[in-house]
Design an enzyme around this catalytic site. Sequence first.
Site, mmCIF file in Angstrom:
data_model
loop_
_atom_site.group_PDB
_atom_site.id
_atom_site.type_symbol
_atom_site.label_atom_id
_atom_site.label_comp_id
_atom_site.label_asym_id
_atom_site.label_seq_id
_atom_site.Cartn_x
_atom_site.Cartn_y
_atom_site.Cartn_z
ATOM 1 N N GLU A 1 0.848 -1.191 0.000
ATOM 2 C CA GLU A 1 0.000 0.000 0.000
ATOM 3 C C GLU A 1 0.888 1.246 0.000
ATOM 4 O OE1 GLU A 1 -2.883 -0.353 3.147
ATOM 5 O OE2 GLU A 1 -4.096 -1.761 1.986
ATOM 6 N N ARG B 1 -9.724 5.853 -22.990
ATOM 7 C CA ARG B 1 -10.210 5.277 -24.250
ATOM 8 C C ARG B 1 -11.565 4.583 -24.089
ATOM 9 N NH1 ARG B 1 -5.180 2.196 -26.777
ATOM 10 N NH2 ARG B 1 -4.615 1.982 -24.598
ATOM 11 N N LYS C 1 -7.691 2.256 -41.237
ATOM 12 C CA LYS C 1 -7.370 1.134 -40.339
ATOM 13 C C LYS C 1 -8.662 0.486 -39.838
ATOM 14 C CE LYS C 1 -6.335 1.747 -35.791
ATOM 15 N NZ LYS C 1 -5.552 2.259 -34.655
ATOM 16 N N ASP D 1 0.709 9.500 -34.085
ATOM 17 C CA ASP D 1 -0.545 9.044 -33.462
ATOM 18 C C ASP D 1 -0.580 9.552 -32.020
ATOM 19 O OD1 ASP D 1 -2.974 7.755 -33.283
ATOM 20 O OD2 ASP D 1 -2.199 5.753 -33.711
ATOM 21 N N SER E 1 0.315 1.618 -28.270
ATOM 22 C CA SER E 1 0.058 0.662 -27.194
ATOM 23 C C SER E 1 0.808 -0.632 -27.509
ATOM 24 C CB SER E 1 -1.453 0.465 -27.044
ATOM 25 O OG SER E 1 -1.720 -0.454 -26.026
ATOM 26 N N THR E 2 0.189 -1.526 -28.266
ATOM 27 C CA THR E 2 0.875 -2.785 -28.612
ATOM 28 C C THR E 2 1.811 -2.600 -29.801
ATOM 29 O OG1 THR E 2 -0.803 -3.476 -30.215
ATOM 30 C CG2 THR E 2 -1.187 -4.079 -27.902
ATOM 31 N N GLY E 3 1.699 -1.469 -30.459
ATOM 32 C CA GLY E 3 2.556 -1.202 -31.619
ATOM 33 C C GLY E 3 2.024 -1.791 -32.924
ATOM 34 N N GLY E 4 0.894 -2.487 -32.860
ATOM 35 C CA GLY E 4 0.336 -3.139 -34.057
ATOM 36 C C GLY E 4 -0.009 -2.145 -35.159
ATOM 37 N N THR E 5 -0.651 -1.041 -34.768
ATOM 38 C CA THR E 5 -1.055 -0.025 -35.745
ATOM 39 C C THR E 5 0.170 0.512 -36.476
ATOM 40 O OG1 THR E 5 -2.910 0.605 -34.349
ATOM 41 C CG2 THR E 5 -2.189 2.235 -35.977
HETATM 42 C C1 R5P Z 1 -6.532 4.341 -31.336
HETATM 43 O O1 R5P Z 1 -7.404 4.816 -32.055
HETATM 44 C C2 R5P Z 1 -5.289 5.087 -30.997
HETATM 45 O O2 R5P Z 1 -5.261 6.333 -31.613
HETATM 46 C C3 R5P Z 1 -4.055 4.299 -31.391
HETATM 47 O O3 R5P Z 1 -4.036 4.156 -32.811
HETATM 48 C C4 R5P Z 1 -4.054 2.943 -30.757
HETATM 49 O O4 R5P Z 1 -4.236 3.045 -29.388
HETATM 50 C C5 R5P Z 1 -2.757 2.232 -31.037
HETATM 51 O O5 R5P Z 1 -2.846 0.950 -30.492
HETATM 52 P P1 R5P Z 1 -1.808 -0.168 -30.867
HETATM 53 O O6 R5P Z 1 -0.433 0.393 -30.672
HETATM 54 O O7 R5P Z 1 -2.121 -1.281 -29.917
HETATM 55 O O8 R5P Z 1 -2.051 -0.580 -32.287
#
Ligand code: R5P
Length: 299
Positions: free
Chosen positions: A44, A99, A192, A218, A222-226
């Site tokens: 804590e 989000r 996308k 952007d 997050s995961t970098g997939g986009t």
């Molecule tokens: C979503 O609309 C956000 O703008 C980012 O494109 C999204 O969070 C990226 O996520 P990730 O890196 O997992 O693809």
Amino acid sequence: MGHLRCRIMYILGGTSAKNVAENLASRLRQPLLHTTYKRFPDDEFYVRVLDDVAGQDVVIVQTAYPDQKIVELLLIQDAVHDAGAKKITVVLPYFGYSRQDKKFEQGEAISARAIAQHVSLHADCVITVDPHKEHILKFFTVPAYSCSAVSTIARYLKEKNVDFILAPDKGAKERAREAAALIDCEYDYLEKTRIDGTTVKITPKKLDARGRHVAIIDDIISTGGTMANSIRELKKQGAKTVSVACTHGLFVGGAKEKLLAAACDEIISTDTIETEFSTVSAAECIAETLLKTIPHIKN
Ligand code: R5P
């Protein structure tokens, strides 16, 4: 202006935004508050504000991510409020949970609203950077403002001779347009489709990227997939270099490896979440907003 009393703004940096807090204090020439933070054996959190803040303006800087940091923020706010601060401004460099800004399915929590309401309890004003959607500001029950790190990022990209900006989806198009205008170069966007939390599909599209130094911009990685999918598309179309830039670098689930495997040339993020990729600071845009909300700062 002689009749206006100048005010001091005390900056309190939480454990998730030390860099932004220190940068703000030095930019605005305002004092950093002294605090004690520790964790009990059961993990804590404990906070103690060591300076006297009774009757003062206090700016608490804490990124609300991950979950633990939200609890830390609420405790810091409680301590500052209880110590009698006159005005509490909460700066959330990154507003976690923003989000989930609506009910996508019946029975879901509106997470952004839930967090905003709790943060509002001991805040007179809230500032956040590049929120995913602007309407989340309305979830706070006190005045809330956003600011944008796009110009800071664009300045960096210009120095790197970037000459083409790409938005990986329509949601980031405005951001890309703004960055391209500041750099004075062209921009475009991709279509996308999100399949699930970790999978996205990019619709192929002819881009004018051959031989160019491209930056994909952007709000969040997050995961970098986009980004990884967009990099591949650009490299296929003959881009010379491709860097990725975002305000909030979460880099979860092997994002770094994914981006490097896609032959990313540089990963750029601000320090709203402090990582090895925090090349630029969000403090500049936050400082400008603070000066607007607390106008008579002595600096
Ligand atoms: C979503 O609309 C956000 O703008 C980012 O494109 C999204 O969070 C990226 O996520 P990730 O890196 O997992 O693809």
